[in-house]
Structure formats: C-alpha cells, structure tokens
Design an enzyme around this catalytic site. Structure first.
Site, PDB file in Angstrom:
ATOM      1  N   GLY A  69       0.817  -1.207   0.000  1.00  0.00           N
ATOM      2  CA  GLY A  69       0.000   0.000   0.000  1.00  0.00           C
ATOM      3  C   GLY A  69       0.850   1.256   0.000  1.00  0.00           C
ATOM      4  N   THR A  70       1.953   1.210   0.712  1.00  0.00           N
ATOM      5  CA  THR A  70       2.845   2.383   0.772  1.00  0.00           C
ATOM      6  C   THR A  70       3.348   2.728  -0.628  1.00  0.00           C
ATOM      7  OG1 THR A  70       3.495   1.813   3.015  1.00  0.00           O
ATOM      8  CG2 THR A  70       4.994   3.247   1.806  1.00  0.00           C
ATOM      9  N   GLN A 178      -7.893   0.654   4.068  1.00  0.00           N
ATOM     10  CA  GLN A 178      -8.692   0.114   5.173  1.00  0.00           C
ATOM     11  C   GLN A 178     -10.172   0.042   4.817  1.00  0.00           C
ATOM     12  OE1 GLN A 178      -7.614  -1.298   7.841  1.00  0.00           O
ATOM     13  NE2 GLN A 178      -5.528  -0.552   8.143  1.00  0.00           N
ATOM     14  N   SER A 198      -4.066  -2.535  -0.310  1.00  0.00           N
ATOM     15  CA  SER A 198      -2.957  -3.328   0.224  1.00  0.00           C
ATOM     16  C   SER A 198      -3.454  -4.738   0.530  1.00  0.00           C
ATOM     17  CB  SER A 198      -2.428  -2.674   1.498  1.00  0.00           C
ATOM     18  OG  SER A 198      -1.489  -3.520   2.122  1.00  0.00           O
ATOM     19  N   GLY A 199      -2.684  -5.741   0.114  1.00  0.00           N
ATOM     20  CA  GLY A 199      -3.114  -7.135   0.265  1.00  0.00           C
ATOM     21  C   GLY A 199      -3.313  -7.580   1.702  1.00  0.00           C
ATOM     22  N   HIS A 200      -2.393  -7.159   2.590  1.00  0.00           N
ATOM     23  CA  HIS A 200      -2.416  -7.758   3.926  1.00  0.00           C
ATOM     24  C   HIS A 200      -3.496  -7.195   4.838  1.00  0.00           C
ATOM     25  CE1 HIS A 200      -0.041  -4.788   6.503  1.00  0.00           C
ATOM     26  NE2 HIS A 200       0.178  -4.307   5.309  1.00  0.00           N
ATOM     27  N   CYS A 321       1.966   1.326  13.145  1.00  0.00           N
ATOM     28  CA  CYS A 321       3.154   2.168  12.964  1.00  0.00           C
ATOM     29  C   CYS A 321       3.356   3.107  14.145  1.00  0.00           C
ATOM     30  CB  CYS A 321       3.027   3.011  11.706  1.00  0.00           C
ATOM     31  SG  CYS A 321       2.355   2.144  10.327  1.00  0.00           S
TER      32      CYS A 321
HETATM   33  C1  PLP Z   1      -4.621   3.541   5.722  1.00  0.00           C
HETATM   34  C2  PLP Z   1      -3.326   2.864   5.412  1.00  0.00           C
HETATM   35  N1  PLP Z   1      -2.556   3.339   4.414  1.00  0.00           N
HETATM   36  C3  PLP Z   1      -1.382   2.762   4.095  1.00  0.00           C
HETATM   37  C4  PLP Z   1      -0.911   1.668   4.764  1.00  0.00           C
HETATM   38  C5  PLP Z   1       0.396   1.035   4.352  1.00  0.00           C
HETATM   39  O1  PLP Z   1       0.144  -0.191   3.674  1.00  0.00           O
HETATM   40  P1  PLP Z   1       1.337  -1.272   3.540  1.00  0.00           P
HETATM   41  O2  PLP Z   1       1.581  -1.803   4.906  1.00  0.00           O
HETATM   42  O3  PLP Z   1       0.806  -2.309   2.594  1.00  0.00           O
HETATM   43  O4  PLP Z   1       2.501  -0.560   2.970  1.00  0.00           O
HETATM   44  C6  PLP Z   1      -1.650   1.148   5.837  1.00  0.00           C
HETATM   45  C7  PLP Z   1      -1.136   0.022   6.641  1.00  0.00           C
HETATM   46  O5  PLP Z   1      -1.186   0.051   7.861  1.00  0.00           O
HETATM   47  C8  PLP Z   1      -2.897   1.757   6.164  1.00  0.00           C
HETATM   48  O6  PLP Z   1      -3.648   1.301   7.172  1.00  0.00           O
END
Ligand code: PLP
Length: 388
Positions: A69-70, A178, A198-200, A321
């Site tokens: 997702g990042t 989310q 994001s997959g996870h 995080c």
């Molecule tokens: C709203 C949101 N954006 C971005 C991310 C980042 O996704 P990824 O962990 O796949 O990089 C997260 C993950 O916690 C998230 O909750």
C-alpha cells in the site's frame, strides 16, 4: 492467543494460500517469457487483475500491481506531483491520513509545493466546508483523501469530497487500504482518479498491493525498467502474491461483513455496560464494521495493551506504525481529543475468523485489565506507565 488487531494485518486466508501455492512451486515461470510454460502464469496474472478490478467495479486494465500500500500511495503522489508541477498548483490532504500519505506530502512541501491540510470533526470525518474553502478552479489541485481511517475505522464522506473536487477539476487519489473488503468501494459510483489497495489488510499476504488508475491517466513511474504493468511499474511481477491478492478480492466479493459487525456491537455493548468511564470514539454511523475504537478514563492504552497481551489478547493502541511512540495519535488529536483521552485508547479490530467466544473472553480480559490499571493509577497521580 486471541488476535484482535486485524487493521494492522490480517492472517492469510487458507483459500488464498491454496491459490498461491502452485505459483510458488510448479508455475514459477516468468509471466513475460515466450514458451508455453509461462502461459498459465500469464493467465493467473490476468485473472487476479480481473478479480481486483471486480471488487472495486473497475476495469482490469485500470489495475496496477505494486509491492504494498505504501508503494501505491507514493506512486500516486509522486507521479501526480510531477504532472501538475510545482508552480501555481496545490496539494490537499487531511490531518488523519496514514504516514504513507503524510510523509510523501511533507517531502513535496519541502521542495516547494503548496500543501494544505483539512481537519476533521469530532466524529473523525472530514470537514467538507474547509475542503471547499481550499478549492479554486484556477489552481491545478491534487488531493489525497482517505476512504476509511486505519485507527478509528471511520469512513469518510469521500463521495461528497470527490464531487466537490470534480466541480473544480481537481484530481483525487484515495487511500482505500482500510476500506476495500470492509465497506463497499465502487470507483464508478465515486469517480476517484486513483485508489490504493494493500493485500495484507484483506487476508492476502504482506508485500503486495494495487493501484487503481482511472483509464486515461498516465503515471510517471516510480520504477522504470522492463515495462511491466503497462510501463507503470517495472519489475518482474510477484505472481504468487498477486494471485493471492486476486483470490482475497474474490473472497471479499462473496462474503458479507454483517457477522463481524454484530460481534463488534456485542463487544461494545459489553464494554459500555460493564466498565465505567468508557468512550466509544468516532462516528457510530459511518465506520467499518470490524473496528471498535475505545477510550477508558484514567487508564493508559499502552499499559492496557501490555496487560492484555499477557492475558492472551492482542490489540493495539493506535495504528501499528504508532505503537511504541510516546506521542498521542495525530488522528485523535485532529478529532480534538485531549492528550489524556488520546493516550487512553485501544483499537480493537476483528476479522472474518473472530468468534463470539473470543469476543467474550476479550471483554472479560479488558474489564479485568482496566480494573487493575485503575487500581495503580488515580486521576491525581495521572497515567502510570507499565513496562514489561
Ligand atoms: C490507511 C493505510 N494506508 C497505508 C498503509 C500502508 O500499507 P502497507 O503496509 O501495505 O505498505 C496502511 C497500513 O497500515 C494503512 O492502514
């Protein structure tokens, strides 16, 4: 262990793992190779693209696979920054975004972009009037506004925000990481220009994501090389994980979320009726069904989390995080919470696998942990830190 931190990450669904396995073993071939053995791999990529597109009502050619997702957020932000240019343009975001949006936007501000941040109401939803004040049809504007918040689960008035932005010809990226799989997401009904997945967060593994890119938009790629993903994202595709994401999207299409929200409501009823000084945070009406965001008077969330971990219940104090950081969450500060209330919060996030027995055990453990912490920290002495 009772796992109630599914907004941090979800376990991989057994059917997802099963779908992935052939591509970690027999079908290891490069999807771009010319011989027959690569055909099933190429086909699997196409199927996954279709599955992800179907989940958000997009077209398969509007889906770009990424590593997380990042990466999806950074790709959207950085490429749009290049396209709109620094001069006489404006970048809008909200105060409650994930760091994977806030940090790239800070980097843009550091190199001279005009950036503006809109606030939220106490219920955790965007202040649309403030958004409208920042819009000017004569200034090329790019906005990144999330669909659903990772800490509170509050779903945003994204359709209304999108309509306001479109009226002023602004471009909209949304972090729907989310939201996808938890609440309906339809890119035809809400015509955002880019959307991150994001997959996870939806029972696929960590390390795979997708970016929806409205047809007609060209990206300035973050990664250049072999020209995979329609030249938008070079690098040999992570086929097993992409297949997993596709399967997870298909499962999300076919499974309702009502059972999860019933369990969440049961948990909230128990916490509110059995513990004093409980505050359920964020909009009751507009939120994902899997999340309970709650504060306990005179009880530090970090201490509660540790006691609950020892009791076999895994929850978090904010986003994964943020855990371990001493500052109160920026999301709760934006909602106008005092430092004390923000630091006394727990995020409890359920999954498709959560059972009623687990919820009842967790509710008992939370009541016990709150009682224990309150006994050692009074309103006069203030919160006591609990160290392992
Ligand atoms: C709203 C949101 N954006 C971005 C991310 C980042 O996704 P990824 O962990 O796949 O990089 C997260 C993950 O916690 C998230 O909750």
């Amino acid at each position: 262990m009772i796992y109630l931190d599914n907004n941090a990450t979800t376990p991989v669904h057994p059917e997802v793992l099963e779908a992935m396995m052939p591509f970690l073993t027999d079908h290891f071939h490069n999807p771009s190779s010319g011989y027959r053995a690569s055909k099933p791999v190429k086909n699997a990529l196409a199927t996954a693209r279709e599955q992800v597109a179907t989940l958000i009502n997009a077209r398969p050619d509007e889906i770009i696979f990424t590593s997380c997702g990042t990466e999806s957020n950074n790709t959207a932000l950085k490429s749009l920054a290049r396209l709109i240019g620094r001069k006489k343009s404006r970048v809008l975001t909200s105060a409650i975004e994930h760091s994977a949006v806030l940090r790239p936007i800070e980097a843009m501000a550091a190199v001279g972009f005009e950036t503006r941040t809109i606030g939220v109401h106490e219920d955790g939803r965007f202040d649309l009037e403030e958004l409208a004040e920042h819009l000017d049809a004569d200034i090329p504007t790019f906005a990144s506004l999330m669909w659903s918040n990772n800490e509170t689960g509050v779903t945003q008035p994204i359709a209304e925000a999108c309509a306001l932005l479109k009226e002023k010809k602004a471009v909209l990226h949304t972090d729907a990481i989310q939201a996808v799989g938890k609440v309906p997401v339809d890119v035809r009904a809400v015509p955002v220009d880019m959307l991150s997945i994001s997959g996870h967060k939806l029972y696929a593994p960590k390390g795979v994501g997708a970016l929806y890119l409205r047809n007609g938009f060209r990206l300035e790629p973050l990664l250049r090389g072999g020209g995979q993903e329609g030249t938008h994202r070079s690098g040999t595709e992570n086929v097993p994980y992409i297949v997993g994401l596709g399967k997870a999207a298909e499962l999300a299409m076919n499974s309702g979320n009502s059972q999860i929200s019933e369990l969440r409501d049961h948990l909230e009823k128990r916490l509110s009726s059995e513990i004093e000084g409980v505050h359920l945070n964020g909009s009751r009406e507009h939120r994902a069904g899997n999340i309970c965001h709650v504060s306990f008077d005179h009880c530090e969330g970090a201490g509660l989390m540790i006691l609950l971990d020892e009791a076999g219940v895994q929850v978090s104090t904010g986003s994964a995080c943020m855990t371990g950081k001493q500052q109160p969450s920026h999301v709760q500060k934006a909602m106008g919470f005092s430092d004390e209330r923000a630091k006394s919060s727990l995020r409890i996030s359920l999954s498709r696998f959560t059972t009623r027995e687990e919820i009842d055990t967790a509710a008992n453990a939370i009541a016990k942990a709150v009682k224990k912490l309150r006994a050692i920290q009074s309103p006069l002495t203030g919160p006591v830190q609990v160290y392992r």
